[in-house]
Each structure stands twice: as structure tokens, then as C-alpha cells.
Design a protein around this motif. Structure first.
Motif, PDB file in Angstrom:
ATOM      1  N   GLY A   1       0.805  -1.212   0.000  1.00 10.57           N
ATOM      2  CA  GLY A   1       0.000   0.000   0.000  1.00 10.57           C
ATOM      3  C   GLY A   1       0.837   1.259   0.000  1.00 10.57           C
ATOM      4  O   GLY A   1       0.546   2.221  -0.724  1.00 10.57           O
ATOM      5  N   TYR A   2       1.903   1.257   0.802  1.00 10.61           N
ATOM      6  CA  TYR A   2       2.771   2.436   0.910  1.00 10.61           C
ATOM      7  C   TYR A   2       3.406   2.755  -0.433  1.00 10.61           C
ATOM      8  O   TYR A   2       3.413   3.892  -0.895  1.00 10.61           O
ATOM      9  N   ASP A   3       3.964   1.711  -1.068  1.00 18.06           N
ATOM     10  CA  ASP A   3       4.687   1.911  -2.314  1.00 18.06           C
ATOM     11  C   ASP A   3       3.773   2.425  -3.419  1.00 18.06           C
ATOM     12  O   ASP A   3       4.162   3.277  -4.215  1.00 18.06           O
ATOM     13  N   THR A   4       2.545   1.898  -3.474  1.00 17.82           N
ATOM     14  CA  THR A   4       1.642   2.298  -4.546  1.00 17.82           C
ATOM     15  C   THR A   4       1.019   3.671  -4.325  1.00 17.82           C
ATOM     16  O   THR A   4       0.616   4.336  -5.285  1.00 17.82           O
TER      17      THR A   4
ATOM     18  N   LEU B   1      -6.092  -4.776   5.345  1.00 15.79           N
ATOM     19  CA  LEU B   1      -5.933  -3.746   6.378  1.00 15.79           C
ATOM     20  C   LEU B   1      -4.533  -3.156   6.309  1.00 15.79           C
ATOM     21  O   LEU B   1      -4.357  -1.931   6.383  1.00 15.79           O
ATOM     22  N   ALA B   2      -3.539  -4.030   6.165  1.00 17.38           N
ATOM     23  CA  ALA B   2      -2.159  -3.557   6.060  1.00 17.38           C
ATOM     24  C   ALA B   2      -1.984  -2.680   4.824  1.00 17.38           C
ATOM     25  O   ALA B   2      -1.284  -1.656   4.865  1.00 17.38           O
ATOM     26  N   ILE B   3      -2.619  -3.069   3.715  1.00 16.89           N
ATOM     27  CA  ILE B   3      -2.519  -2.276   2.488  1.00 16.89           C
ATOM     28  C   ILE B   3      -3.088  -0.874   2.705  1.00 16.89           C
ATOM     29  O   ILE B   3      -2.454   0.131   2.369  1.00 16.89           O
ATOM     30  N   VAL B   4      -4.300  -0.801   3.286  1.00 19.33           N
ATOM     31  CA  VAL B   4      -4.939   0.510   3.440  1.00 19.33           C
ATOM     32  C   VAL B   4      -4.242   1.351   4.502  1.00 19.33           C
ATOM     33  O   VAL B   4      -4.199   2.576   4.396  1.00 19.33           O
ATOM     34  N   VAL B   5      -3.674   0.693   5.535  1.00 20.52           N
ATOM     35  CA  VAL B   5      -2.886   1.445   6.514  1.00 20.52           C
ATOM     36  C   VAL B   5      -1.623   1.971   5.846  1.00 20.52           C
ATOM     37  O   VAL B   5      -1.211   3.123   6.071  1.00 20.52           O
ATOM     38  N   GLY B   6      -1.008   1.146   4.996  1.00 17.19           N
ATOM     39  CA  GLY B   6       0.167   1.599   4.254  1.00 17.19           C
ATOM     40  C   GLY B   6      -0.162   2.779   3.357  1.00 17.19           C
ATOM     41  O   GLY B   6       0.599   3.756   3.287  1.00 17.19           O
ATOM     42  N   ILE B   7      -1.308   2.709   2.682  1.00 17.33           N
ATOM     43  CA  ILE B   7      -1.762   3.827   1.849  1.00 17.33           C
ATOM     44  C   ILE B   7      -1.937   5.082   2.699  1.00 17.33           C
ATOM     45  O   ILE B   7      -1.463   6.166   2.353  1.00 17.33           O
ATOM     46  N   PHE B   8      -2.605   4.905   3.846  1.00 14.26           N
ATOM     47  CA  PHE B   8      -2.880   6.048   4.725  1.00 14.26           C
ATOM     48  C   PHE B   8      -1.592   6.685   5.249  1.00 14.26           C
ATOM     49  O   PHE B   8      -1.420   7.906   5.202  1.00 14.26           O
ATOM     50  N   VAL B   9      -0.673   5.857   5.734  1.00  9.40           N
ATOM     51  CA  VAL B   9       0.586   6.386   6.273  1.00  9.40           C
ATOM     52  C   VAL B   9       1.373   7.106   5.187  1.00  9.40           C
ATOM     53  O   VAL B   9       1.958   8.172   5.424  1.00  9.40           O
ATOM     54  N   ALA B  10       1.385   6.533   3.977  1.00  2.30           N
ATOM     55  CA  ALA B  10       2.082   7.187   2.869  1.00  2.30           C
ATOM     56  C   ALA B  10       1.467   8.556   2.568  1.00  2.30           C
ATOM     57  O   ALA B  10       2.188   9.542   2.354  1.00  2.30           O
ATOM     58  N   LEU B  11       0.137   8.623   2.566  1.00  2.00           N
ATOM     59  CA  LEU B  11      -0.543   9.883   2.270  1.00  2.00           C
ATOM     60  C   LEU B  11      -0.310  10.919   3.371  1.00  2.00           C
ATOM     61  O   LEU B  11      -0.140  12.109   3.092  1.00  2.00           O
TER      62      LEU B  11
ATOM     63  N   ILE C   1      -8.403   7.418   5.741  1.00  2.00           N
ATOM     64  CA  ILE C   1      -9.008   7.058   7.028  1.00  2.00           C
ATOM     65  C   ILE C   1     -10.303   6.284   6.803  1.00  2.00           C
ATOM     66  O   ILE C   1     -10.563   5.263   7.454  1.00  2.00           O
ATOM     67  N   VAL C   2     -11.112   6.751   5.863  1.00  2.00           N
ATOM     68  CA  VAL C   2     -12.368   6.057   5.523  1.00  2.00           C
ATOM     69  C   VAL C   2     -12.072   4.630   5.095  1.00  2.00           C
ATOM     70  O   VAL C   2     -12.760   3.679   5.490  1.00  2.00           O
ATOM     71  N   ASN C   3     -11.031   4.453   4.299  1.00  2.00           N
ATOM     72  CA  ASN C   3     -10.658   3.127   3.801  1.00  2.00           C
ATOM     73  C   ASN C   3     -10.265   2.189   4.934  1.00  2.00           C
ATOM     74  O   ASN C   3     -10.628   1.008   4.944  1.00  2.00           O
ATOM     75  N   ILE C   4      -9.541   2.712   5.920  1.00  2.00           N
ATOM     76  CA  ILE C   4      -9.130   1.896   7.072  1.00  2.00           C
ATOM     77  C   ILE C   4     -10.345   1.465   7.891  1.00  2.00           C
ATOM     78  O   ILE C   4     -10.483   0.294   8.256  1.00  2.00           O
ATOM     79  N   VAL C   5     -11.239   2.404   8.166  1.00  2.00           N
ATOM     80  CA  VAL C   5     -12.419   2.107   8.986  1.00  2.00           C
ATOM     81  C   VAL C   5     -13.282   1.028   8.333  1.00  2.00           C
ATOM     82  O   VAL C   5     -13.734   0.087   8.990  1.00  2.00           O
ATOM     83  N   THR C   6     -13.499   1.155   7.028  1.00  2.00           N
ATOM     84  CA  THR C   6     -14.347   0.176   6.356  1.00  2.00           C
ATOM     85  C   THR C   6     -13.677  -1.196   6.265  1.00  2.00           C
ATOM     86  O   THR C   6     -14.355  -2.223   6.292  1.00  2.00           O
ATOM     87  N   THR C   7     -12.353  -1.219   6.174  1.00  2.00           N
ATOM     88  CA  THR C   7     -11.643  -2.499   6.180  1.00  2.00           C
ATOM     89  C   THR C   7     -11.783  -3.178   7.540  1.00  2.00           C
ATOM     90  O   THR C   7     -11.919  -4.400   7.627  1.00  2.00           O
ATOM     91  N   LEU C   8     -11.766  -2.403   8.593  1.00  5.59           N
ATOM     92  CA  LEU C   8     -11.975  -2.956   9.938  1.00  5.59           C
ATOM     93  C   LEU C   8     -13.373  -3.566  10.057  1.00  5.59           C
ATOM     94  O   LEU C   8     -13.553  -4.593  10.722  1.00  5.59           O
TER      95      LEU C   8
END
Length: 470
Positions: A32-35, A150-160, A312-319
Motif C-alpha cells: 500500500g505504501y509503495d503504490t 488492512l495492512a494495504i490501506v494502513v500503508g496507503i494512509f501512512v504514505a498519504l 481514514i475512511v478506507n481503514i475504517v471500512t476495512t476494519l
């Protein structure tokens, strides 16, 4: 007293499984972070290298071609050398890509480093769901499999968030100067190196997959791992795995062929899941959202902030998916997500198709309530994707293939997914420039509508089934 001791032991095994599954899912975090890390750097990158829209699109999506290659080779490597060694190789590639992308001197060497990172992403996209599926008990497998997403979307979130904070520290723009006189956009890529190194260390301390160990005839080690994962006597389970895994030869891609010579139906289903997950356009939101929102009138700073909120929305919905995937099942969540995505994407299509065009920039403008309406629809779309096609596809890809073909079939499905991702990501800038956002979102709406029928006719429920039953 014995019951209490059994409960304590069961709690220990669950905690242990969660720990090692989370370590494996670090590959998803880097995925997620890399992409997503390139999101905040797209505009600055384009100007720094004087790239046109087609070249910019390729610079963003070239990593996806590397991902297709990485996914394709990960299965054979994992079957031959093990899941953990494959993770180590991916960790090294992630680290080199992060450093190289930040020091690139021109567009072509930047493309090389991004493609190398893509190979790592592809390898991680195969090995994490395969490993998690192989160590997780059946009653936890849906939730633990969702850890990948979840890891992917957290990676996306942290990168953003990192992109936003770095741009903020450089005067609100990725083109600004950050630490040590270096442009902010280069620092955005360098922030990936620390988690990439941590991923490598994690691969050194978690146990090898018990199903891989059994396939290699290393029964004592497999028994040890399964005892920690399941608790109690696991001899019967070891024998069951031995019967389904052991073959006279190593798994080959030819195992994916039916007697008539074509691919097995289940492989086509896996490929269909992968293609539709990308053709609904989700990665346009995460690769180009800051550019998209600037195109409709938001400032660069506000666009980056909106992108963080979307993360953040993506993380919540993945949970939400993790909480309910083993309760409601895979198919109902996919169906609900498909319907919701079709409605929200259809709404975006209508809004952007009717937007006024700014004569100065040629971009659509959504003043006042129209912009807010589009923002809400886009985030609702992320909600529907986030609890369905985001995590559930990875869960199913780890489950639907039997032990004999899992690694090879996952490689094919993941490679196809990255090619589909590449097609969507590469075509978006020209679509935006020449046809407008309405046309682009119209195509994604059609894909979402098709996904409704795909789920209805081709997806079978896997909730609660052992891998050996697949």
C-alpha cells in the motif's frame, strides 16, 4: 481447572497466529505504501522531469508492470525456496526502490527504481495471503486474511500522511525544499525505506508455513508450527495436509490446466476477481486523487488533506470487513459492495459529465454544493469498496485454490490483477485530458455493474471451510 488451562492455551495460540500473520502482512503495508506514496509527488515529478501526461501516467504505473512480474515469479520461488525467503527478497527490493526513486536523476532511471519496487509489491501481494491462509485456523482465516487488506490501506494512509506532512513542511507543495535542501517529493519516496527494512527483519523471526514444510517432508518442523498455531494434538492434521500437499513432483503451472488443455475454472474465477477489483477504478482514487481534486478547484494542500481523509475512511471500512467476514460470509459482502459501488460511481459519472469546464485550464469545475456532493460520493464509493472488494478478494484468493495449485494460481491471479491495475492507471491521465472525468467514471461504473453478476453466478461461499476441503 483443566478447562481454564485449555482456555489460556487457546488464547496463546490465537495471539501467536495474530502475531505471525501481522508480521507477514507487513508486506501488504509496503504494498500500500509503495503504490500510494507517489500520489503527492505526481505533479512535482511531472514538472521536475518535464514529462507529458502519457509519460507521467507511465511513470506512475510502471511499478505495476513490475508488480505483474513479481507476482508471476513469486509462486514458483515460494514453492521452491519457501515463503520466508520470498519475503526477504521482496524486502531488499522495497528498500532499494525507496532509496533509488528518491535519488533518480531522470525519468528513465526513476522508472527503473519504481519498477523494481513494483516487483517487490507483486511478490508481497502473492506471498502474504498465501502464508496467512496456510497458518490461520479455519474459524479465523477470513479475519486474518483481511489483515492483508488492512495492512494495504494502513500503508496507503501512512504514505498519504507522510506526503501531506512533508509537503506542509516544504511550504505546502511537493516541489518545495525540505530537509537538507532536497525537494520534498524526493523525501516522500525515502520514507519507505525504514518499514521495508523492518519487513525483512520480521521475515527472519516468524516460522515457515507448515504446509510448505510438509510438502518438503519436514514433518517435525511442520508439527511444531501447527502445535503453536492450533494447540493440542495435530498429528491428524499433519496427515491430512500430507495427503493433499505431497506429490511426486514439485507444483508446476501445468497443474492449472484442465484435461481439455484450458485453465481450470477456479483459476478463471480468481482472475475474474482480480480484474474486476481493479476495473472498478479504486486505484484512480489513491494514485491520482490529489490531482483529481485539484482539477475540480481544490488547492494542492486541501487536495492532499482530502486524500488523507479518504485513507481514514478506507481503514475504517476495512476494519468492518475484518469484524464481519467470518460472520456474514464472503459472498454477501461482495454483493453489497458491488451494488454500492455501482450507485456511487454512477453518481460521480453524472456529476462530472455535467460539470462546467474552466476555459483557462480546460479542467471541470464543481463550485459550491456540486464539489461537496462529488466528495461525498467518492468517499461513499471507498466505503463500499473498503468492506467488500478490497479485503474479500484477497481472502478468497488465499482460500479458493487447493493446496496443490495455491501458490501457482495465486501468482497468475495476482499478475493479472497488476496488469489490470496498470491498464486503469495508465489510461486515466489521457482519459482525464481528452474525454473528461465523466467518461472515465462511466467505464468504472460499467465494471461495477458487471461485478454484481459475476458474484451472483460464479462465487461460492468459503466461510468456515478448511483449505484441504477446497
Amino acid at each position: 481447572m483443566a478447562l481454564q488451562g485449555s482456555t489460556i492455551n487457546q488464547g496463546k495460540t490465537v495471539s501467536y497466529v495474530i502475531l505471525i500473520a501481522s508480521a507477514a502482512a507487513l508486506g501488504g503495508f509496503l504494498f500500500g505504501y509503495d503504490t500510494a506514496v507517489i500520489n503527492g509527488a505526481v505533479s512535482a515529478l511531472s514538472k521536475a522531469y518535464n514529462a507529458n501526461s502519457v509519460m507521467t501516467g507511465f511513470a506512475v504505473s510502471c511499478a505495476l508492470l513490475g508488480s505483474a512480474l513479481g507476482a508471476f515469479v513469486a509462486g514458483p520461488i515460494a514453492d521452491r525456496y519457501g515463503r520466508l525467503k520470498t519475503m526477504l527478497v521482496a524486502s531488499v527490493f522495497f528498500t532499494l526502490s525507496a532509496i533509488g526513486s528518491g535519488i533518480a536523476f531522470g525519468i528513465w532511471d526513476f522508472i527503473f527504481w519504481r519498477a523494481l519496487g513494483g516487483v517487490a509489491v507483486g511478490m508481497a501481494s502473492v506471498i502474504a495471503p498465501a502464508y496467512i491462509a496456510e497458518v490461520a485456523p479455519a474459524h479465523l482465516r477470513g479475519r486474518l486474511g483481511s489483515l492483508q487488506q488492512l495492512a494495504i490501506v494502513v500503508g496507503i494512509f501512512v504514505a498519504l500522511v507522510c506526503d501531506y506532512l512533508i509537503a506542509l513542511g516544504a511550504g505546502g507543495s511537493a516541489e518545495g525544499i525540505f530537509w537538507f535542501g532536497v525537494p520534498a517529493w524526493r523525501w516522500m519516496f525515502w520514507t519507505e525505506a525504514p518499514p521495508a527494512i523492518i519487513y525483512g527483519f520480521a521475515a527472519l523471526v516468524i516460522p515457515e508455513s507448515p504446509r510448505y514444510l510438509a510438502a518438503q517432508g519436514r514433518y517435525a518442523e511442520a508439527t511444531n508450527v501447527l502445535t503453536k498455531v492450533l494447540g493440542g494434538n495435530v498429528e491428524a492434521k499433519i496427515e491430512e495436509i500430507r495427503q493433499t500437499v505431497l506429490r511426486e513432483r514439485r507444483p508446476k503451472f501445468s497443474d492449472l490446466l484442465s484435461r481439455s488443455g484450458g485453465l481450470l475454472p477456479i483459476v478463471w474465477i480468481g482472475m475474474g476477481l482480480s480484474i474486476l477489483q481493479q476495473f472498478v477504478g479504486i486505484n484512480v482514487i489513491f494514485y491520482y486523487s490529489s490531482v483529481l481534486w485539484q482539477a475540480v478547484g481544490f488547492s494542492e494542500r486541501d487536495s492532499l488533506l482530502i486524500t488523507v481523509i479518504t485513507g481514514i475512511v478506507n481503514i475504517v471500512t476495512t476494519l468492518i470487513a475484518i469484524a464481519y467476514v467470518d460472520k456474514f460470509g464472503r459472498k454477501p459482502l461482495l454483493m453489497l459492495g458491488s451494488i454500492g459501488m455501482t450507485v456511487t460511481l454512477g453518481t460521480l459519472t453524472v456529476v462530472f459529465a455535467n460539470a462546467a469546464i474552466d476555459p483557462a485550464t480546460g479542467n471541470p469545475t464543481l463550485p459550491g454544493t456540486a464539489g461537496i456532493f462529488a466528495l461525498l460520493a467518492a468517499n461513499l464509493y471507498v466505503v463500499f469498496f473498503g468492506f467488500s472488494w478490497g479485503p474479500i478478494v484477497w481472502v478468497l484468493l488465499g482460500e479458493i485454490f487447493n493446496n496443490k495449485i495455491r501458490a501457482a494460481a495465486l501468482s497468475i491471479a495476482a499478475a493479472v490483477q497488476w496488469i489490470a491495475n496498470f491498464l486503469v492507471s495508465t489510461t486515466f491521465p489521457p482519459l482525464l485530458k481528452y474525454f473528461g472525468l465523466g467518461s472515465a467514471y462511466g467505464l468504472y461504473t460499467i465494471a461495477s455493474a458487471i461485478s454484481i453478476f459475476f458474484v451472483a453466478f460464479f462465487i461460492r461461499e468459503t466461510k468456515g471451510k478448511e483449505l484441504e476441503e477446497m
